[in-house]
Every structure is written in structure tokens, then in C-alpha cells.
Scaffold this motif. Structure first.
Motif, PDB file in Angstrom:
ATOM      1  N   ALA A  85      71.780  16.513 -38.013  1.00 42.39           N
ATOM      2  CA  ALA A  85      73.070  16.295 -37.375  1.00 42.39           C
ATOM      3  C   ALA A  85      73.329  17.331 -36.284  1.00 42.39           C
ATOM      4  O   ALA A  85      73.865  17.017 -35.223  1.00 42.39           O
ATOM      5  N   THR A  86      72.950  18.587 -36.537  1.00 43.92           N
ATOM      6  CA  THR A  86      73.151  19.634 -35.534  1.00 43.92           C
ATOM      7  C   THR A  86      72.320  19.358 -34.293  1.00 43.92           C
ATOM      8  O   THR A  86      72.795  19.527 -33.157  1.00 43.92           O
ATOM      9  N   ALA A  87      71.091  18.924 -34.490  1.00 42.33           N
ATOM     10  CA  ALA A  87      70.230  18.600 -33.351  1.00 42.33           C
ATOM     11  C   ALA A  87      70.817  17.455 -32.541  1.00 42.33           C
ATOM     12  O   ALA A  87      70.836  17.491 -31.296  1.00 42.33           O
ATOM     13  N   ALA A  88      71.330  16.425 -33.227  1.00 44.60           N
ATOM     14  CA  ALA A  88      71.932  15.289 -32.533  1.00 44.60           C
ATOM     15  C   ALA A  88      73.174  15.721 -31.755  1.00 44.60           C
ATOM     16  O   ALA A  88      73.385  15.307 -30.604  1.00 44.60           O
ATOM     17  N   ALA A  89      73.992  16.570 -32.377  1.00 43.03           N
ATOM     18  CA  ALA A  89      75.186  17.065 -31.687  1.00 43.03           C
ATOM     19  C   ALA A  89      74.811  17.883 -30.466  1.00 43.03           C
ATOM     20  O   ALA A  89      75.451  17.775 -29.407  1.00 43.03           O
ATOM     21  N   GLY A  90      73.774  18.708 -30.592  1.00 39.20           N
ATOM     22  CA  GLY A  90      73.327  19.492 -29.445  1.00 39.20           C
ATOM     23  C   GLY A  90      72.905  18.595 -28.294  1.00 39.20           C
ATOM     24  O   GLY A  90      73.236  18.860 -27.128  1.00 39.20           O
ATOM     25  N   ARG A  91      72.183  17.536 -28.599  1.00 34.97           N
ATOM     26  CA  ARG A  91      71.762  16.598 -27.554  1.00 34.97           C
ATOM     27  C   ARG A  91      72.974  15.967 -26.879  1.00 34.97           C
ATOM     28  O   ARG A  91      73.043  15.877 -25.647  1.00 34.97           O
ATOM     29  N   LEU A  92      73.965  15.538 -27.662  1.00 30.76           N
ATOM     30  CA  LEU A  92      75.133  14.858 -27.111  1.00 30.76           C
ATOM     31  C   LEU A  92      76.028  15.796 -26.311  1.00 30.76           C
ATOM     32  O   LEU A  92      76.667  15.373 -25.341  1.00 30.76           O
ATOM     33  N   LEU A  93      76.065  17.073 -26.702  1.00 31.97           N
ATOM     34  CA  LEU A  93      76.971  18.031 -26.060  1.00 31.97           C
ATOM     35  C   LEU A  93      76.279  18.921 -25.036  1.00 31.97           C
ATOM     36  O   LEU A  93      76.931  19.735 -24.384  1.00 31.97           O
ATOM     37  N   GLY A  94      74.969  18.785 -24.903  1.00 33.47           N
ATOM     38  CA  GLY A  94      74.245  19.628 -23.960  1.00 33.47           C
ATOM     39  C   GLY A  94      74.091  21.063 -24.439  1.00 33.47           C
ATOM     40  O   GLY A  94      74.003  21.987 -23.607  1.00 33.47           O
ATOM     41  N   LEU A  95      74.035  21.262 -25.752  1.00 34.47           N
ATOM     42  CA  LEU A  95      73.829  22.595 -26.322  1.00 34.47           C
ATOM     43  C   LEU A  95      72.370  22.755 -26.731  1.00 34.47           C
ATOM     44  O   LEU A  95      71.741  21.801 -27.221  1.00 34.47           O
ATOM     45  N   ARG A  96      71.826  23.945 -26.552  1.00 33.45           N
ATOM     46  CA  ARG A  96      70.501  24.241 -27.085  1.00 33.45           C
ATOM     47  C   ARG A  96      70.645  24.562 -28.561  1.00 33.45           C
ATOM     48  O   ARG A  96      71.550  25.307 -28.961  1.00 33.45           O
ATOM     49  N   THR A  97      69.781  24.013 -29.392  1.00 35.54           N
ATOM     50  CA  THR A  97      69.882  24.233 -30.828  1.00 35.54           C
ATOM     51  C   THR A  97      68.584  24.820 -31.368  1.00 35.54           C
ATOM     52  O   THR A  97      67.486  24.488 -30.905  1.00 35.54           O
ATOM     53  N   ILE A  98      68.736  25.699 -32.337  1.00 37.39           N
ATOM     54  CA  ILE A  98      67.606  26.344 -33.014  1.00 37.39           C
ATOM     55  C   ILE A  98      67.784  26.119 -34.507  1.00 37.39           C
ATOM     56  O   ILE A  98      68.841  26.420 -35.071  1.00 37.39           O
ATOM     57  N   GLY A  99      66.769  25.572 -35.147  1.00 44.42           N
ATOM     58  CA  GLY A  99      66.817  25.354 -36.586  1.00 44.42           C
ATOM     59  C   GLY A  99      65.874  26.298 -37.296  1.00 44.42           C
ATOM     60  O   GLY A  99      64.658  26.275 -37.058  1.00 44.42           O
ATOM     61  N   VAL A 100      66.414  27.157 -38.142  1.00 47.65           N
ATOM     62  CA  VAL A 100      65.601  28.050 -38.955  1.00 47.65           C
ATOM     63  C   VAL A 100      65.277  27.298 -40.241  1.00 47.65           C
ATOM     64  O   VAL A 100      66.172  26.989 -41.041  1.00 47.65           O
ATOM     65  N   VAL A 101      64.002  26.978 -40.423  1.00 45.19           N
ATOM     66  CA  VAL A 101      63.580  26.059 -41.485  1.00 45.19           C
ATOM     67  C   VAL A 101      62.905  26.825 -42.618  1.00 45.19           C
ATOM     68  O   VAL A 101      62.025  27.653 -42.376  1.00 45.19           O
ATOM     69  N   ARG A 102      63.319  26.529 -43.837  1.00 46.27           N
ATOM     70  CA  ARG A 102      62.722  27.145 -45.025  1.00 46.27           C
ATOM     71  C   ARG A 102      61.325  26.580 -45.254  1.00 46.27           C
ATOM     72  O   ARG A 102      61.142  25.377 -45.395  1.00 46.27           O
ATOM     73  N   GLY A 103      60.308  27.444 -45.264  1.00 47.76           N
ATOM     74  CA  GLY A 103      58.962  27.000 -45.566  1.00 47.76           C
ATOM     75  C   GLY A 103      57.957  27.389 -44.505  1.00 47.76           C
ATOM     76  O   GLY A 103      58.307  27.724 -43.371  1.00 47.76           O
ATOM     77  N   ASP A 104      56.715  27.341 -44.864  1.00 47.24           N
ATOM     78  CA  ASP A 104      55.619  27.705 -43.980  1.00 47.24           C
ATOM     79  C   ASP A 104      55.381  26.600 -42.964  1.00 47.24           C
ATOM     80  O   ASP A 104      55.257  25.430 -43.291  1.00 47.24           O
ATOM     81  N   GLU A 105      55.316  26.972 -41.685  1.00 53.04           N
ATOM     82  CA  GLU A 105      55.126  25.978 -40.628  1.00 53.04           C
ATOM     83  C   GLU A 105      53.874  25.142 -40.862  1.00 53.04           C
ATOM     84  O   GLU A 105      53.868  23.925 -40.642  1.00 53.04           O
ATOM     85  N   LEU A 106      52.799  25.780 -41.330  1.00 58.08           N
ATOM     86  CA  LEU A 106      51.561  25.032 -41.521  1.00 58.08           C
ATOM     87  C   LEU A 106      51.735  23.940 -42.562  1.00 58.08           C
ATOM     88  O   LEU A 106      51.119  22.874 -42.469  1.00 58.08           O
ATOM     89  N   ALA A 107      52.611  24.200 -43.541  1.00 57.27           N
ATOM     90  CA  ALA A 107      52.833  23.209 -44.588  1.00 57.27           C
ATOM     91  C   ALA A 107      53.645  22.027 -44.085  1.00 57.27           C
ATOM     92  O   ALA A 107      53.683  20.977 -44.714  1.00 57.27           O
TER      93      ALA A 107
END
Length: 309
Positions: A85-107
């Protein structure tokens, strides 16, 4: 009819359909107990930010929009609806969004459908270890992230903070005089904290935990203290129906969700939150938890998206 909005409002692209519809469903499992079942269709508030995601994010996004800040950072797991939802809102509002994701990127490679949707909407995904993720509420960790990504507004996991709780209080207000019990699935507790505060005296808020851990009662109480200075409303939590943990979906739950949607001509149910809520309410009704003559309302906080579990 599309939502109407003030074109000068910085959140005009997120214009909601409020109040969300209240739909009665005739279900024998409730009727035989003398109960009415209503669905609060918050999934119809906004196509990109359905349900409690709109109610919790909009106040935070307004705070960001009223400043010169154009970058927003938040936290979530690999299947987080909040990140999506945050990513979608950023797209609609012209905001840059960063998501800090729990877990190893390789996984997480290749990205699952939920994180892929975030990336398609322009969110920069930053994977951290579970140990680092446990620091998500630590201001020192926020400063480390700002040093890496630049100045940004920080929204907590699930969007649950005082602004979000006040936004969710409007949900309770929309249900005043309409139900005896207002029930919602709980991940971080912000929706229950706000909804319960908005209900009238004599109404009861019920939260159904979708993950295990036993921390939610304390979190809801903390959020109400931070927002209102103390407890508000009559609420309780039911923690027996998480099914083993967040995003854990059993065959029994999937069968229940498919049957419920078919018998009531509903879109496919979100199984991480909404199906667990409705399954819990059905069991609680069978156990006689709700007094005969009660009206029970389930808040439909979202809908199943293509590729969801």
C-alpha cells in the motif's frame, strides 16, 4: 460513482469512498445462534489502498505532504500489505518510497509477487537481517537508515502510530449505533486501538490476532496511551486463530475462505487477515461467545490480490 475530492488537496489521488458500505450477510451458522452478521466493506475504500491501509496511511501521508519531504521509509515482511500500500501511495503521490524488508535478500530472489508489486510501484527494497529488523522502532537505527538513504520521513511497521490510530477512530465512529461487536483482524494493533476508541459506550471491539507471540494486548494499550493518554473503549483480543503464525494458511482455512466467498457471492477473501477473522467469528459464534440477539460486524480490511497466498 468515483470518489469526489478537492483537486488542491495533496492527497487528492487517494480520495476514498467513505463511509465504507455496511453489508448484511445471511449465514446460518450465525442465524441459528440468534446473531446478525454484517460486513464493513473497507476493502472498497480505495482500489490501491483498501481498508485499514488507507485509514492508517492517509494521516501519515498528509503529514509528509504538508512538508517539503519527498521520501518515505517504512518496514514490513516479505508479504506485507502495508509495504504494498505504501508503494502504491508513493506512486500516486509522486513520493519516493523505501521498504525495509525483514529477511535475507538472497532468500527473496526472485521477488515474490507482493515485493515485485512494490518494486513495480517504485519502492526501493532494502533487506535486513531479522536481528536488525528487531531494531525497527529504535531511533538510532532510523538515523543509520537516513545516513544510507538520505533525509526521509519514517512510518512504523504496519503504519501503526498515533496518527494512524486517530485515523482508525473514524472507523469506530462509522459503526456507532450499527453493531454490538465490531471485529477486525490484527497484525500490529493500530486498527483495533483506533476503532475501539471511536465506538460508542456499550459497543465492543474485538481483535483477532493473525500472528502468534502474545504481544498484541500490550501494543494496543501502548498505542492508546500514546494517542489518547490512556485506555479508550471496550475491547478484547482473541489469539487462538492465527493458524501457526503470520501468512500461515492451512487447507482448512483456504476451504473455509472459498466456501464463505461462494455462499455470500463475495470476491476471493484475503486469507492472511480477513479469512482468519471470519473463521474466528464463526467459531466464536458456535461457542456461544456472543449473546443471542447480538449484531456482529466483521471489518473487511482488504481483498485478495492476484498471486496472494
Amino acid at each position: 460513482m468515483p470518489p469526489q475530492s478537492d483537486p488542491q488537496d495533496p492527497l487528492a489521488p487517494l480520495s476514498p469512498r467513505l463511509p465504507s458500505p455496511l453489508q448484511e450477510v445471511h449465514d446460518e451458522r450465525f442465524a441459528r445462534r440468534g446473531l446478525r452478521l454484517l460486513l464493513k466493506r473497507d476493502d472498497l475504500i480505495h482500489p490501491a489502498l483498501p481498508g485499514n491501509k488507507w485509514r492508517k496511511l492517509a494521516p501519515n501521508l498528509r503529514s509528509v505532504a504538508e512538508t517539503s519531504q519527498r521520501r518515505l521509509l517504512t518496514f514490513g515482511g516479505a508479504y506485507s500489505n502495508h509495504l504494498r500500500a505504501t508503494a502504491a501511495a508513493g506512486r500516486l503521490l509522486g513520493l519516493r518510497t523505501i521498504g525495509v524488508v525483514r529477511g535475507d535478500e538472497l532468500a527473496e530472489r526472485p521477488l515474490n509477487h507482493s515485493l515485485a508489486r512494490c518494486a513495480q510501484d517504485g519502492m526501493l527494497l532494502h533487506f535486513v537481517t531479522r536481528a536488525d529488523y528487531r531494531r525497527r522502532a529504535d531511533p538510532a537505527f532510523h538515523e543509520e537508515l537516513r545516513a544510507r538513504f538520505g533525509a526521509c520521513a519514517v512510518v512504523p511497521e504496519g503504519g501503526s502510530n498515533a496518527a494512524a490510530v486517530r485515523g482508525c477512530a473514524l472507523l469506530g465512529e462509522e459503526l456507532r449505533g450499527r453493531t454490538d461487536v465490531a471485529a477486525v483482524a490484527c497484525g500490529t494493533g493500530g486498527t483495533l486501538a483506533g476503532m475501539a476508541a471511536g465506538l460508542s459506550a456499550g459497543q465492543h471491539g474485538l481483535g483477532v490476532a493473525v500472528l502468534k507471540g502474545g504481544f498484541l494486548p500490550g501494543e494496543v494499550a501502548r498505542l492508546q496511551r500514546e494517542t489518547f493518554g490512556g485506555p479508550r473503549g471496550d475491547w478484547w483480543l482473541e489469539e487462538r486463530f492465527h493458524g501457526g503464525g503470520y501468512a500461515k494458511v492451512s487447507a482448512e482455512l483456504s476451504d473455509f475462505a472459498a466456501d464463505f466467498a461462494e455462499r455470500h457471492e463475495l470476491p476471493a477473501l484475503d486469507e492472511i487477515y480477513v479469512a482468519k477473522l471470519l473463521f474466528a467469528l464463526t467459531r466464536l459464534a458456535a461457542e456461544g461467545v456472543f449473546p443471542r440477539g447480538s449484531t456482529v460486524t466483521a471489518v473487511v480490511t482488504g481483498r485478495r490480490q492476484p498471486g496472494d497466498l
